[in-house]
Motif scaffolding. Structure first.
Motif, PDB file in Angstrom:
ATOM      1  N   PRO A 272       0.804  -1.227   0.000  1.00 55.70           N
ATOM      2  CA  PRO A 272       0.000   0.000   0.000  1.00 55.70           C
ATOM      3  C   PRO A 272       0.838   1.279   0.000  1.00 55.70           C
ATOM      4  O   PRO A 272       0.701   2.145   0.841  1.00 55.70           O
ATOM      5  N   ASP A 273       1.785   1.360  -0.971  1.00 60.96           N
ATOM      6  CA  ASP A 273       2.489   2.619  -1.154  1.00 60.96           C
ATOM      7  C   ASP A 273       1.509   3.617  -1.762  1.00 60.96           C
ATOM      8  O   ASP A 273       0.539   3.232  -2.412  1.00 60.96           O
ATOM      9  N   HIS A 274       1.777   4.882  -1.594  1.00 64.98           N
ATOM     10  CA  HIS A 274       0.939   5.921  -2.191  1.00 64.98           C
ATOM     11  C   HIS A 274       1.805   6.828  -3.048  1.00 64.98           C
ATOM     12  O   HIS A 274       2.823   7.345  -2.595  1.00 64.98           O
ATOM     13  N   ASP A 275       1.396   6.972  -4.296  1.00 64.62           N
ATOM     14  CA  ASP A 275       2.114   7.847  -5.202  1.00 64.62           C
ATOM     15  C   ASP A 275       1.454   9.211  -5.211  1.00 64.62           C
ATOM     16  O   ASP A 275       0.226   9.334  -5.161  1.00 64.62           O
ATOM     17  N   LEU A 276       2.279  10.226  -5.290  1.00 69.79           N
ATOM     18  CA  LEU A 276       1.797  11.589  -5.185  1.00 69.79           C
ATOM     19  C   LEU A 276       2.552  12.458  -6.170  1.00 69.79           C
ATOM     20  O   LEU A 276       3.779  12.472  -6.175  1.00 69.79           O
ATOM     21  N   ARG A 277       1.816  13.151  -7.033  1.00 70.34           N
ATOM     22  CA  ARG A 277       2.446  14.119  -7.934  1.00 70.34           C
ATOM     23  C   ARG A 277       2.235  15.515  -7.352  1.00 70.34           C
ATOM     24  O   ARG A 277       1.106  15.966  -7.172  1.00 70.34           O
ATOM     25  N   VAL A 278       3.341  16.187  -7.074  1.00 69.39           N
ATOM     26  CA  VAL A 278       3.316  17.532  -6.498  1.00 69.39           C
ATOM     27  C   VAL A 278       3.915  18.494  -7.508  1.00 69.39           C
ATOM     28  O   VAL A 278       4.931  18.182  -8.147  1.00 69.39           O
ATOM     29  N   ALA A 279       3.305  19.660  -7.656  1.00 63.75           N
ATOM     30  CA  ALA A 279       3.791  20.643  -8.614  1.00 63.75           C
ATOM     31  C   ALA A 279       3.793  22.038  -8.021  1.00 63.75           C
ATOM     32  O   ALA A 279       3.063  22.328  -7.061  1.00 63.75           O
ATOM     33  N   THR A 280       4.593  22.886  -8.614  1.00 67.88           N
ATOM     34  CA  THR A 280       4.582  24.312  -8.309  1.00 67.88           C
ATOM     35  C   THR A 280       4.558  25.072  -9.622  1.00 67.88           C
ATOM     36  O   THR A 280       5.146  24.639 -10.609  1.00 67.88           O
ATOM     37  N   PHE A 281       3.844  26.202  -9.632  1.00 62.72           N
ATOM     38  CA  PHE A 281       3.698  26.959 -10.872  1.00 62.72           C
ATOM     39  C   PHE A 281       3.511  28.432 -10.537  1.00 62.72           C
ATOM     40  O   PHE A 281       2.502  28.809  -9.950  1.00 62.72           O
ATOM     41  N   ASN A 282       4.520  29.245 -10.873  1.00 63.41           N
ATOM     42  CA  ASN A 282       4.331  30.691 -10.812  1.00 63.41           C
ATOM     43  C   ASN A 282       3.575  31.050 -12.082  1.00 63.41           C
ATOM     44  O   ASN A 282       4.160  31.186 -13.159  1.00 63.41           O
TER      45      ASN A 282
ATOM     46  N   ARG B 166      -2.617  19.268 -18.144  1.00 63.97           N
ATOM     47  CA  ARG B 166      -1.678  18.406 -18.874  1.00 63.97           C
ATOM     48  C   ARG B 166      -0.738  17.698 -17.904  1.00 63.97           C
ATOM     49  O   ARG B 166      -0.390  16.536 -18.106  1.00 63.97           O
ATOM     50  N   ALA B 167      -0.307  18.389 -16.858  1.00 60.58           N
ATOM     51  CA  ALA B 167       0.603  17.784 -15.886  1.00 60.58           C
ATOM     52  C   ALA B 167      -0.118  16.932 -14.854  1.00 60.58           C
ATOM     53  O   ALA B 167       0.440  15.993 -14.316  1.00 60.58           O
ATOM     54  N   ARG B 168      -1.369  17.302 -14.534  1.00 56.51           N
ATOM     55  CA  ARG B 168      -2.239  16.569 -13.614  1.00 56.51           C
ATOM     56  C   ARG B 168      -1.613  16.281 -12.245  1.00 56.51           C
ATOM     57  O   ARG B 168      -1.551  15.138 -11.790  1.00 56.51           O
ATOM     58  N   PRO B 169      -1.149  17.297 -11.543  1.00 58.65           N
ATOM     59  CA  PRO B 169      -0.622  17.074 -10.192  1.00 58.65           C
ATOM     60  C   PRO B 169      -1.747  16.799  -9.200  1.00 58.65           C
ATOM     61  O   PRO B 169      -2.871  17.287  -9.351  1.00 58.65           O
ATOM     62  N   ASP B 170      -1.420  16.034  -8.170  1.00 58.62           N
ATOM     63  CA  ASP B 170      -2.364  15.800  -7.072  1.00 58.62           C
ATOM     64  C   ASP B 170      -2.432  17.010  -6.150  1.00 58.62           C
ATOM     65  O   ASP B 170      -3.474  17.305  -5.578  1.00 58.62           O
TER      66      ASP B 170
ATOM     67  N   VAL C 265      -2.987  26.901  -2.730  1.00 65.84           N
ATOM     68  CA  VAL C 265      -2.695  25.467  -2.833  1.00 65.84           C
ATOM     69  C   VAL C 265      -3.984  24.730  -3.163  1.00 65.84           C
ATOM     70  O   VAL C 265      -4.998  24.895  -2.473  1.00 65.84           O
ATOM     71  N   TYR C 266      -3.943  23.920  -4.226  1.00 61.61           N
ATOM     72  CA  TYR C 266      -5.053  23.043  -4.590  1.00 61.61           C
ATOM     73  C   TYR C 266      -4.634  21.594  -4.366  1.00 61.61           C
ATOM     74  O   TYR C 266      -3.480  21.226  -4.645  1.00 61.61           O
ATOM     75  N   SER C 267      -5.567  20.772  -3.894  1.00 63.67           N
ATOM     76  CA  SER C 267      -5.220  19.384  -3.576  1.00 63.67           C
ATOM     77  C   SER C 267      -6.366  18.433  -3.875  1.00 63.67           C
ATOM     78  O   SER C 267      -7.534  18.754  -3.638  1.00 63.67           O
TER      79      SER C 267
END
Length: 407
Positions: A38-48, A80-84, A162-164
């Motif tokens: 039960p690992d959890h994958d998480l895509r995190v992004a930053t965007f100015n 397009r990037a679809r971060p969590d 921050v959106y999540s």
């Protein structure tokens, strides 16, 4: 130091090679999770995203239509990037702006991209544009954007959000908007520039520092968000460069040992830094390149060389390499690898730089990372373009992280 000739040759050869998996700068798809682990994958992004405006209320007006082209481009880039989880810098603070953008742009598919749902949002006041009542730039006049606690033409300009996809523990959020710069031991405040009365109120954060806990499958990841001031637009006293350095240092101390963070206090009355062993991701536009640009020597290395920060994968793109070679100029004298650039400053003296970061704790594995910067032959290049930019002078930076099942 890399010579102008060798840097240009390297840049052109990397474009020709396509940088392998970097390709268009689009994120690779995460492999399916093993249900037995039960690992959890998480895509995190930053965007100015440059969703700042020159007058209070202008952003709300633009977002209320649903057809603002720049906002559509920002939304599509994120789709397009679809971060969590994504931090957006330069997003003017005013209650309701965050919902307008989420519901009218992010949730709506843009030009063939699928809409993306973010049930959880964190949005709070910042110091930019808040009048100090002092002559902070010592020009003999009180008032104007450079005399705010953070540079801005109105309160909330250049804010952040921050959106999540995962729940945010709003009750456990820590903000440090009002932490005083003078309360940081060994600070870099320029000697003799500010008065005692000014320093008695002067906040460290030019916008704010946020610790936003996100619950990912029952495990908490602390999203550490900030946007330090650019280390420019000052004089020999280097007040902005020094503030940028200490704004970055704040997170280094916060995630360090209990002794390192003992001096820290938050806006809610809590004290101390992040508890040892907690998972975190530092995100934001930190306005500091590791080797090039105008930041104080070693500013971003306070995080890049930190023992608790995982830098095993550096986000990169082929588009950055291409643009550095095409633009030439200051880029040819840079020492840093152009593949790692995250901002296109073609219209300015510093050249293109790496200033936007997604830096996880060592307790998180980095599976992949990249910069959304397609090359000019990619159909999605229209989202980044060339100066004057259709979206922003910064690029979205993302990292795919794994929360180990045993952690």
């Amino acid at each position: 130091m890399t010579s102008r000739t060798s840097r240009a040759a390297a840049a052109l050869s990397l474009v020709a090679l396509g940088l392998g998996a970097l390709g268009t700068g689009l994120p690779a798809q995460a492999a399916p999770a093993d249900p037995a682990r039960p690992d959890h994958d998480l895509r995190v992004a930053t965007f100015n995203a440059s969703l700042n405006r020159f007058n209070a209320g202008d952003l709300a007006r633009d977002l209320s239509t649903g057809d603002n082209v720049q906002a559509q481009n920002v939304a599509e880039s994120i789709q397009r990037a679809r971060p969590d989880v994504v931090l957006i810098n330069e997003f003017d603070y005013a209650e309701g702006n965050e919902l307008l953008f989420r519901d009218s742009y992010l949730a709506v598919g843009q030009r063939g991209a699928e809409g993306i749902d973010y049930p959880y949002v964190y949005f709070a006041p910042v110091n930019t544009g808040v009048p100090s009542g002092f002559d902070l730039n010592n020009d003999g006049r009180v008032g104007g954007p450079d005399d705010g606690w953070g540079f801005g033409f109105f309160p909330g300009q250049y804010g952040m959000v921050v959106y999540s996809r995962y729940p945010i523990d709003a009750d456990a959020v820590r903000t440090f908007q009002h932490f005083r710069w003078a309360d940081m031991p060994g600070n870099a405040i320029p000697e003799g520039w500010y008065s005692e009365d000014e320093l008695a109120q002067f906040p460290l954060s030019s916008k704010s520092h946020w610790d936003v806990p996100v619950d990912v499958g029952g495990k908490v990841v602390h999203v550490l968000a900030a946007h330090p001031t650019p280390p420019t637009f000052d004089g020999a006293e280097d007040r902005n460069g020094r503030r940028n350095h200490d704004e970055i240092r704040f997170w280094a101390d916060y995630v360090g040992s209990p002794k390192d963070g003992a001096y820290i206090y938050d806006d809610q009355g809590g004290t101390g830094g992040l508890k040892p062993g907690e998972r975190f991701v530092v995100v934001g536009d930190y306005n500091a390149d590791p080797v090039d640009g105008d930041s104080l020597d070693g500013a971003i290395h306070q995080l890049l060389d930190h023992p608790r920060v995982n830098t095993s994968v550096t986000p990169a793109s082929a588009g950055a390499v291409e643009q550095a070679a095409l633009q030439g100029g200051a880029n040819l004298a840079h020492e840093g690898d152009p593949a790692f650039d995250t901002a296109d400053f073609a219209d300015g003296a510093p050249g293109n730089l790496r200033v936007d970061y997604v830096l996880p704790s060592t307790s998180l594995r980095i599976r992949d990372a990249g910069v959304f910067w397609p090359t000019s032959d990619d159909p999605l290049f229209r989202l980044v373009g060339t100066y004057p930019f259709p979206t922003s002078d910064h690029r979205l930076v993302w990292a795919d992280l794994t929360l180990p099942h045993h952690g």
